[in-house]
Design an enzyme around this catalytic site. Sequence first.
Site, PDB file in Angstrom:
ATOM      1  N   LYS A 204       4.064   9.980   8.083  1.00 12.00           N
ATOM      2  CA  LYS A 204       3.365   9.636   9.321  1.00 12.00           C
ATOM      3  C   LYS A 204       4.004  10.169  10.609  1.00 12.00           C
ATOM      4  O   LYS A 204       3.699  11.253  11.055  1.00 12.00           O
ATOM      5  CB  LYS A 204       3.139   8.135   9.385  1.00 12.00           C
ATOM      6  CG  LYS A 204       2.106   7.646   8.354  1.00 12.00           C
ATOM      7  CD  LYS A 204       1.690   6.227   8.588  1.00 12.00           C
ATOM      8  CE  LYS A 204       0.689   5.728   7.538  1.00 12.00           C
ATOM      9  NZ  LYS A 204      -0.621   6.386   7.640  1.00 12.00           N
TER      10      LYS A 204
ATOM     11  N   PHE B   7       0.862  -1.191   0.000  1.00 10.89           N
ATOM     12  CA  PHE B   7       0.000   0.000   0.000  1.00 10.89           C
ATOM     13  C   PHE B   7       0.890   1.230   0.000  1.00 10.89           C
ATOM     14  O   PHE B   7       1.765   1.381   0.847  1.00 10.89           O
ATOM     15  CB  PHE B   7      -0.916   0.018   1.223  1.00 10.89           C
ATOM     16  CG  PHE B   7      -1.870   1.187   1.218  1.00 10.89           C
ATOM     17  CD1 PHE B   7      -3.070   1.111   0.533  1.00 10.89           C
ATOM     18  CD2 PHE B   7      -1.548   2.358   1.874  1.00 10.89           C
ATOM     19  CE1 PHE B   7      -3.939   2.198   0.504  1.00 10.89           C
ATOM     20  CE2 PHE B   7      -2.409   3.446   1.852  1.00 10.89           C
ATOM     21  CZ  PHE B   7      -3.613   3.358   1.162  1.00 10.89           C
TER      22      PHE B   7
ATOM     23  N   ASP C 156       9.440   2.420   0.872  1.00 14.82           N
ATOM     24  CA  ASP C 156       8.348   3.163   1.482  1.00 14.82           C
ATOM     25  C   ASP C 156       8.414   2.921   2.987  1.00 14.82           C
ATOM     26  O   ASP C 156       7.938   1.916   3.491  1.00 14.82           O
ATOM     27  CB  ASP C 156       7.025   2.671   0.890  1.00 14.82           C
ATOM     28  CG  ASP C 156       5.801   3.310   1.522  1.00 14.82           C
ATOM     29  OD1 ASP C 156       5.928   3.903   2.611  1.00 14.82           O
ATOM     30  OD2 ASP C 156       4.711   3.199   0.933  1.00 14.82           O
TER      31      ASP C 156
END
Length: 396
Positions: A249, A135, A220
């Site tokens: 994040k 994702f 990622d």
Amino acid sequence: MSDWIERDSKYLFQNYGRQPIVLERGEGSRVWDSEGNEYLDFVGGLAVTSLGHSHPAVAAAAAAQAEQLIHVSNLYYTTPMIELAELLVENSPLDRVFFCNSGAEAIEAAIKVARRWGHDEQGGKHGIIAMQDGFHGRSLGALAATGTARYREPFEPLPTGFSHVPWNDLDALKAATDDNTVAVLMEPIQGEGGVNAPAPGYLQGVRDWCDENGLLLILDEIQSGIGRTGTLWAHEQDGIEPDIMCVAKGLAGGLPIGAVLAREELAGHLVPGDHGTTFGANPVATAAGVAVLRYIFENDVLAAARRASDRLVARLRAMEDSLPAVTEVRGRGLLLAVSLSSEATAGVVTLCRERGLLVNNVRPDRIRLMPALIVGDEEIDRACDILEEAIQLATS
């Protein structure tokens, strides 16, 4: 509380499956709703509140910067932007930083760096291999790279040039590599895919394959970075280094931020006019990022997170031994998941919330836990007591 939820249903897009509580205040690992109910937060804004809610160091840095300078264009320099870039470079294997506002934006920028390098240096190569169950975000380029078909299919046609191979399958990656391949894009540990850790030697095998074939390795680390797995970057635990890395994040402790780090020779392929963002490198967000990293380094937060992980994993593995419904404990550090033998996680989430614990059903049979890196022993024990009771009730 019901009035707020009714107003939401009238005015907002209904594209989230929200829990039926209105959160008003947070402190450390706890949040309170509009009716005064207290919860242990083991969702952490989806691995965003790295130092817990409203951490004094982060709040003070953001407030001080907001009083001094909230925003200017990237036509100008600011000191927080440069300070944060310096901290990231000095504590990673990479050389240059580009700031944006989110993980999806970081992925988009990384794709552009890789494809510009392919255009300039590799005869126009532009194919990118990503992982099934990976994702990377919901913007169109990030979505094209995301390896879950149900996310992609409603928005097709998507940008072309992306292919997907099974996770932990080095032979499949090799078979998918062709004369047009320019990069491999992957998470060092899959988060939204269900907290899937790499098999021993897998990431090293990917790194070696990229080196042998002149491919870029884009990692990622949006969810796994900033100490989430017990080291600053998850890839450290596999002994490899990326060519490009995406971060977001937990970087600013709750403020919106994203970043792309790249090797010097790759970063140089984006020249003025190639890429940009109005709000990227925002002074308040980057000042918060500086505060987060300094606090982590100066207070040995990574060691504390590893100790917390040991305690949490021990409690979860005890459930694995005692509860037939618990089939596996997955993940690293404080990015963990409990796998169940049935698709009962929605019920577990509800039962936990009713007892004062917030958790996330990342898959129908998987509960994800992402507490703050500074979570305390008593908080871990209380959370596990609630989770154990919820699993027993939901699966009995």
